[in-house]
Structure formats: C-alpha cells, structure tokens
Scaffold this active site. Sequence first.
Site, short mmCIF file in Angstrom:
data_model
loop_
_atom_site.label_atom_id
_atom_site.label_comp_id
_atom_site.label_asym_id
_atom_site.label_seq_id
_atom_site.Cartn_x
_atom_site.Cartn_y
_atom_site.Cartn_z
CG ASP A 6 -1.78 1.21 1.36
OD1 ASP A 6 -2.00 1.90 0.34
OD2 ASP A 6 -2.24 1.50 2.48
CB ILE A 12 5.70 2.37 1.25
CG1 ILE A 12 5.50 1.08 0.47
CG2 ILE A 12 7.05 2.37 1.94
CD1 ILE A 12 6.49 0.90 -0.68
CB ALA A 106 -5.62 2.19 -6.11
CG ASP A 107 -6.01 4.76 -0.95
OD1 ASP A 107 -6.49 5.24 -2.00
OD2 ASP A 107 -5.66 5.49 0.01
#
Length: 270
Positions: A6, A12, A106-107
Amino acid sequence: MLLAVDIGNTNITLGLVEGRTLVATRRAGTPGTATADELELLLGGLLGLDGRSLGDVTGIVIASVVPAQTAMIERVAAHLGIGVVVATAGTVPLAIRVDRPGEVGADRLVNALAAQRLYGTPAVVVDFGTATTFDCVGDDGAYLGGAIAPGLELGLEALAARTAKLPRIELRTPDRAIGRDTVGAMQSGTIFGYQALASGLLARIRAELAELTGADVESIQAILTGGLSAAPWARDIEGVSVIDPDLTLKGLAILYAEVAGGDPLEEGYA
C-alpha cells in the site's frame, strides 16, 4: 508468499500473506525519488525484519496513490520475475457508481472491497491517512463515493509551518477541552476537534447512505482504518463499528485472490 503493498503519500506499508493469513506488516516512509534498485533494497530490508526475502515472494499486489513508485515496484517485480496485480478502477471487482471512476484512489476502492467481503454492506470506511477519507459501499457492494478531509497530522504540520510560535506537539489526548497552555490548547483543538469532525461527518454520511439504500442507520457498518486508527483517541469517535488498521492490506489480499487465483483470506480472519 504474497506481498501486499500500500503506497501512500506519507508511508509505504507492506503485508505478508502466507497461505490464507496476513502474517506480518511493516511500514516505512514513502521514498520520494528512489530508483528501482533503492526500492528493491528497501523492500528486501523490510521483509528481512520478519526473516523473509524477496526470493520468497511469489506474487505482488499494489494499491498506490504515487504513480512513480508504482512503476518502480513493477520494475523490481519484472527484474525478479514476480507477477504483479495493480489495483485500479478496472481491476478491483466492484461496481463504481461515481462520475469519474478513474479518479478514485486505488486504496479507497480496495478498502470498499475489503469492507464488503469482510464486514458486510451497506458500509462506510473511514481511513485516517495523509488525508482522511470517507467511502461508501452500497447494499449491493457498489462503491458510491465519499468525502475527503485534510489529515490530522497534515493539519498539525501546517500549524507548525505556517505560524511563528506554534510548536510541533505530541498527539496525546488532553484532560480538558480548555487548554491552559499552548500545547494543551493545540492538543485539544487537534484531538477533540478531529474526533468531532470524524463523528459529525460520519453521522451525516451514514444518514445519507441509509436514505440511498433504504437501510436503518444503525445497520450501516462504520469501519475505521489507516495509520492513526490504532491511536487511543480513535476509539472515542462516535458511530464506529469496527477498527481495523490492516483493512487495506486485507483488501489487497482479497483482490489478488479474486483476480489472480490466490488463496482467499481465511474465514473469520477479520
């Protein structure tokens, strides 16, 4: 072993999935200008903290809001011969009912997928990251949109950077709302103010989602995740049903299983 990655604007986060279980998580600052070689060293070093290596990885799944770092990890994977799945509006198996699906982070889509698969719908996911996001999942599992607010730590950094006398402070819940010194006043405004923001916006979103879906407000799951979701003060946010700091990593494991044919997370893992 599946490596879930992620990539946020600040951190990160890695998740190691073996079989059907998320066995370890690690976090580092998101490298701003790292080369593929530097990123390979970072990933290998983080895996080494748990006695693993990149040689153990059989697949990588990524949710990223930093395109340059996505490209670097894809280069690392290509160099090592590891298959990659990248979460996008086109790969996450959800209906996306917003005006511009390709603009949704996207998360946020991965969080919606995890909420549906692990906790049921309708649901709202509140993610405390660099930004604080609220994302709605309909009763049929579709992503319906949400809200974005500046993150708590972003606000603190702005206060310290844009004022002459306000210091950087520890994120600790004060004893009272009326601060008796500068640090106490800032802690009150930050912690209590953020609890009020999250509680108030969550209540309004749940009410609108109930109207859209015909569900009772109380039946709508409210799931808190993100780096700050494990902080003690987060437990006092009104309306939250579940706190799951690893929701995004779990969603990535679910995505990989459904898209690339890996093992699903074990039932009841949430």
